[in-house]
Design an enzyme around this catalytic site. Structure first.
Site, PDB file in Angstrom:
ATOM      1  N   GLU A  85       0.796  -1.129   0.108  1.00 21.92           N
ATOM      2  CA  GLU A  85       0.061  -0.043  -0.006  1.00 21.92           C
ATOM      3  C   GLU A  85       0.898   1.435  -0.071  1.00 21.92           C
ATOM      4  O   GLU A  85       0.195   2.349   0.098  1.00 21.92           O
ATOM      5  CB  GLU A  85      -0.869   0.159   1.184  1.00 21.92           C
ATOM      6  CG  GLU A  85      -2.246  -0.729   1.088  1.00 21.92           C
ATOM      7  CD  GLU A  85      -3.212  -0.786   2.199  1.00 21.92           C
ATOM      8  OE1 GLU A  85      -3.459   0.268   2.631  1.00 21.92           O
ATOM      9  OE2 GLU A  85      -3.514  -2.069   2.646  1.00 21.92           O
ATOM     10  N   THR A 102       0.796   2.275  -8.114  1.00 26.51           N
ATOM     11  CA  THR A 102       0.210   3.623  -8.495  1.00 26.51           C
ATOM     12  C   THR A 102       1.486   4.280  -9.449  1.00 26.51           C
ATOM     13  O   THR A 102       1.192   4.781 -10.469  1.00 26.51           O
ATOM     14  CB  THR A 102      -0.191   4.444  -7.220  1.00 26.51           C
ATOM     15  OG1 THR A 102      -0.835   3.757  -6.525  1.00 26.51           O
ATOM     16  CG2 THR A 102      -0.822   5.597  -7.974  1.00 26.51           C
ATOM     17  N   ARG A 122      -7.310   0.356  -5.626  1.00 25.61           N
ATOM     18  CA  ARG A 122      -6.392  -0.593  -4.812  1.00 25.61           C
ATOM     19  C   ARG A 122      -6.631  -1.882  -5.330  1.00 25.61           C
ATOM     20  O   ARG A 122      -7.849  -2.519  -5.203  1.00 25.61           O
ATOM     21  CB  ARG A 122      -6.842  -0.406  -3.385  1.00 25.61           C
ATOM     22  CG  ARG A 122      -6.111  -1.255  -2.576  1.00 25.61           C
ATOM     23  CD  ARG A 122      -4.613  -1.320  -2.355  1.00 25.61           C
ATOM     24  NE  ARG A 122      -4.152  -2.228  -1.650  1.00 25.61           N
ATOM     25  CZ  ARG A 122      -2.900  -2.913  -1.592  1.00 25.61           C
ATOM     26  NH1 ARG A 122      -2.138  -2.451  -2.687  1.00 25.61           N
ATOM     27  NH2 ARG A 122      -2.371  -3.729  -0.887  1.00 25.61           N
ATOM     28  N   ASP A 157       7.347  -4.206 -10.881  1.00 23.87           N
ATOM     29  CA  ASP A 157       6.480  -3.886  -9.889  1.00 23.87           C
ATOM     30  C   ASP A 157       6.373  -5.235  -9.037  1.00 23.87           C
ATOM     31  O   ASP A 157       6.201  -6.224  -9.712  1.00 23.87           O
ATOM     32  CB  ASP A 157       5.060  -3.469  -9.939  1.00 23.87           C
ATOM     33  CG  ASP A 157       4.248  -2.998  -9.033  1.00 23.87           C
ATOM     34  OD1 ASP A 157       4.735  -2.708  -7.811  1.00 23.87           O
ATOM     35  OD2 ASP A 157       3.080  -3.224  -9.333  1.00 23.87           O
ATOM     36  N   GLN A 184       3.521  -6.595   0.594  1.00 26.41           N
ATOM     37  CA  GLN A 184       3.050  -7.260   2.029  1.00 26.41           C
ATOM     38  C   GLN A 184       4.181  -8.208   2.385  1.00 26.41           C
ATOM     39  O   GLN A 184       4.787  -8.922   1.424  1.00 26.41           O
ATOM     40  CB  GLN A 184       1.530  -7.712   1.788  1.00 26.41           C
ATOM     41  CG  GLN A 184       0.478  -6.695   1.530  1.00 26.41           C
ATOM     42  CD  GLN A 184      -0.920  -7.080   1.798  1.00 26.41           C
ATOM     43  OE1 GLN A 184      -1.238  -8.294   1.947  1.00 26.41           O
ATOM     44  NE2 GLN A 184      -1.705  -6.167   1.636  1.00 26.41           N
TER      45      GLN A 184
HETATM   46  N1  LIG Z   1      -4.079  10.022  -1.777  1.00 24.32           N
HETATM   47  C1  LIG Z   1      -3.162   9.165  -2.245  1.00 24.32           C
HETATM   48  N2  LIG Z   1      -3.218   8.057  -2.409  1.00 24.32           N
HETATM   49  C2  LIG Z   1      -2.433   7.218  -2.950  1.00 24.32           C
HETATM   50  C3  LIG Z   1      -1.048   7.688  -3.243  1.00 24.32           C
HETATM   51  N3  LIG Z   1      -0.170   6.837  -3.842  1.00 24.32           N
HETATM   52  C4  LIG Z   1      -0.898   5.547  -3.753  1.00 24.32           C
HETATM   53  N4  LIG Z   1      -1.999   5.895  -3.220  1.00 24.32           N
HETATM   54  C5  LIG Z   1      -3.205   4.900  -2.858  1.00 24.32           C
HETATM   55  O1  LIG Z   1      -2.883   3.978  -2.009  1.00 24.32           O
HETATM   56  C6  LIG Z   1      -3.542   2.804  -2.396  1.00 24.32           C
HETATM   57  C7  LIG Z   1      -2.505   1.689  -2.349  1.00 24.32           C
HETATM   58  O2  LIG Z   1      -1.418   2.038  -3.405  1.00 24.32           O
HETATM   59  P1  LIG Z   1      -0.590   0.714  -4.318  1.00 24.32           P
HETATM   60  O3  LIG Z   1       0.155   1.415  -5.337  1.00 24.32           O
HETATM   61  O4  LIG Z   1      -1.679  -0.261  -4.872  1.00 24.32           O
HETATM   62  O5  LIG Z   1       0.184   0.124  -3.394  1.00 24.32           O
HETATM   63  P2  LIG Z   1       1.375  -0.919  -3.526  1.00 24.32           P
HETATM   64  O6  LIG Z   1       2.607  -0.323  -2.871  1.00 24.32           O
HETATM   65  O7  LIG Z   1       1.391  -1.221  -4.954  1.00 24.32           O
HETATM   66  O8  LIG Z   1       0.891  -2.019  -2.792  1.00 24.32           O
HETATM   67  P3  LIG Z   1       1.136  -3.547  -2.856  1.00 24.32           P
HETATM   68  O9  LIG Z   1       0.731  -4.140  -4.318  1.00 24.32           O
HETATM   69  O10 LIG Z   1       0.177  -4.194  -1.800  1.00 24.32           O
HETATM   70  O11 LIG Z   1       2.436  -3.811  -2.580  1.00 24.32           O
HETATM   71  C8  LIG Z   1      -4.220   2.915  -3.959  1.00 24.32           C
HETATM   72  O12 LIG Z   1      -5.448   2.967  -3.503  1.00 24.32           O
HETATM   73  C9  LIG Z   1      -3.478   4.369  -4.311  1.00 24.32           C
HETATM   74  O13 LIG Z   1      -4.470   4.951  -5.104  1.00 24.32           O
HETATM   75  C10 LIG Z   1      -0.717   9.159  -3.053  1.00 24.32           C
HETATM   76  O14 LIG Z   1       0.456   9.617  -3.226  1.00 24.32           O
HETATM   77  N5  LIG Z   1      -1.924   9.778  -2.741  1.00 24.32           N
HETATM   78 MG   LIG Z   2       1.095  -3.133  -5.884  1.00 25.81          MG
END
Ligand SMILES: Nc1nc2c(ncn2[C@@H]2O[C@H](COP(=O)(O)OP(=O)(O)OP(=O)(O)O)[C@@H](O)[C@H]2O)c(=O)[nH]1
Ligand SMILES: [Mg+2]
Length: 368
Positions: A47, A52, A183, A205, A209
């Protein structure tokens, strides 16, 4: 580099020097073009925002999102909305907030909690948007939202809850911002190739987790740079997979491992201190020193509720994890980012260009 076209040079010498510089520049350009591939590895906790950033690469350097992609994201967004509101309904019960609302709302919460994940086409029920909107405005749900650090919910999904009528409309097509806010937990490894700055980039990517992290090692070799993503806003939150572990502490420990990993001795380390927007909102009401582990924030007289002081404090914490020593002292290039903002990601990524390409250039003898 000194001034090679100094005042003591004859016109011929100056012309020769200029020609030599032009040749070098052209060779550099050709070198970039001839570069086999530049591998960028996105690492960081779950997360934090890795996927993103990965989506932004597709927007900035790829073909963007197709109609099929959008249809998939529509389903994911419906799931996100339902999961989010259900988490809030459960929190109302668990946190003893039922007294904040009336029986009608409690009945509605029951109804929403009974929708199963398979039934997520929210646009099939024409009342659902109104029901979800009215729940989002309910005082008990809002009280639960205020205590969101005590349970798991994606903070950025407040943007969805504010426009439930749009998201649940029959012909809803997600916008770019909706897609970036969605997400989906990454499992395994995903990679895409793009031509960026005239070179072939492979962007990788991974899932962040804890159960996913053991898969990372297979991608550790031969990457030119690591983009380590850490969410600044998560200083008062706990891991989805372990609700006793503070997310910021986890991110710092993870960064310590990655930054000092022997295999990355030659790898550039770029740190994205992400979720700046959420951090700026949170710091107004959640003092950093009120969170166990970060009481030392107040010790040196730092102002509470000050976003710049807060960012600097966390940046220093990450930098302290860098234990590498000369001659292999690693430079960490830190940037505060908002991964959901395409312009911001483009700007920061461009600012990293020299760092990402420096290694390949120095290997070719173009740079000292
Ligand atoms: N408001 C906001 N939301 C963000 C930002 N960066 C990511 N998000 C949100 O945070 C959530 C998690 O982001 P992901 O990109 O899925 O996280 P991840 O690091 O890939 O997570 P894993 O796949 O579990 O490792 C998503 O709903 C994104 O839209 C940001 O800078 N601002
Ligand atoms: Mg991810």
């Amino acid at each position: 580099m000194g001034n090679c076209c100094g005042p003591g040079m004859s016109p011929e010498e100056r012309e020769k020097e200029q020609r030599s510089r032009d040749i070098q520049k052209q060779a550099e350009r050709d070198y970039y073009k001839g570069q086999e591939e530049i591998k960028l590895l996105l690492l960081g906790a779950g997360e934090s925002g890795k996927s993103t950033v990965f989506k932004q690469m597709k927007i900035l350097y790829g073909a963007g999102f197709s109609a099929d992609d959008k249809a998939n994201f529509r389903t994911k967004i419906h799931q996100n909305v339902l999961t989010g509101i259900q988490a809030l309904c459960t929190a109302v019960m668990d946190l003893g907030l039922t007294g904040e609302t009336d029986d009608d709302a409690l009945e509605l919460m029951d109804e929403i909690l009974n929708i199963s994940e398979g039934q997520v086409d929210l646009s099939e029920d024409k009342d659902i948007g109104n029901k979800l909107s009215s729940l989002w405005r309910d005082p008990a749900i809002q009280a639960a939202w205020d205590r969101r650090s005590e349970f798991h919910i994606i903070e950025s999904h407040a943007a969805y809850f504010e426009k439930m009528d749009v998201i649940c409309a029959p012909n809803y097509e997600p916008s770019k911002d909706d897609i970036l806010a969605s997400r989906v937990r990454t499992t395994g490894v995903i990679q895409e190739e793009y031509m960026i700055w005239g070179s072939k980039f492979v962007i990788i990517d991974v899932g962040g987790q804890t159960s996913e992290r053991r898969k990372w090692v297979h991608h550790f070799d031969a990457c030119q740079a690591i983009l380590f993503v850490a969410a600044l806003s998560e200083y008062d939150q706990y891991l989805f997979e372990d609700n006793t572990k503070n997310r910021m502490v986890d991110a710092l420990e993870l960064f310590e491992k990655i930054c000092n990993e022997k295999l990355f001795k030659e790898t550039h380390m770029i740190l994205f201190l992400n979720k700046r927007d959420l951090f700026e909102q949170k710091i107004q009401h959640t003092a950093i020193s009120s969170v166990p582990f970060f009481e030392d924030y107040a010790a040196e007289g730092r102002p509470e509720n000050d976003k710049d002081a807060g960012m600097e404090y966390f940046k220093d914490k990450f930098m302290e994890q860098n234990k590498t020593k000369a001659p292999f002292r690693k430079d960490v290039f830190a940037h505060v980012t908002c991964a959901t903002d395409t312009n911001n990601v483009e700007h920061i990524f461009n600012a990293c260009k020299a760092i990402i390409l420096k290694d390949t250039l120095s290997a070719s003898g173009f740079m000292a």
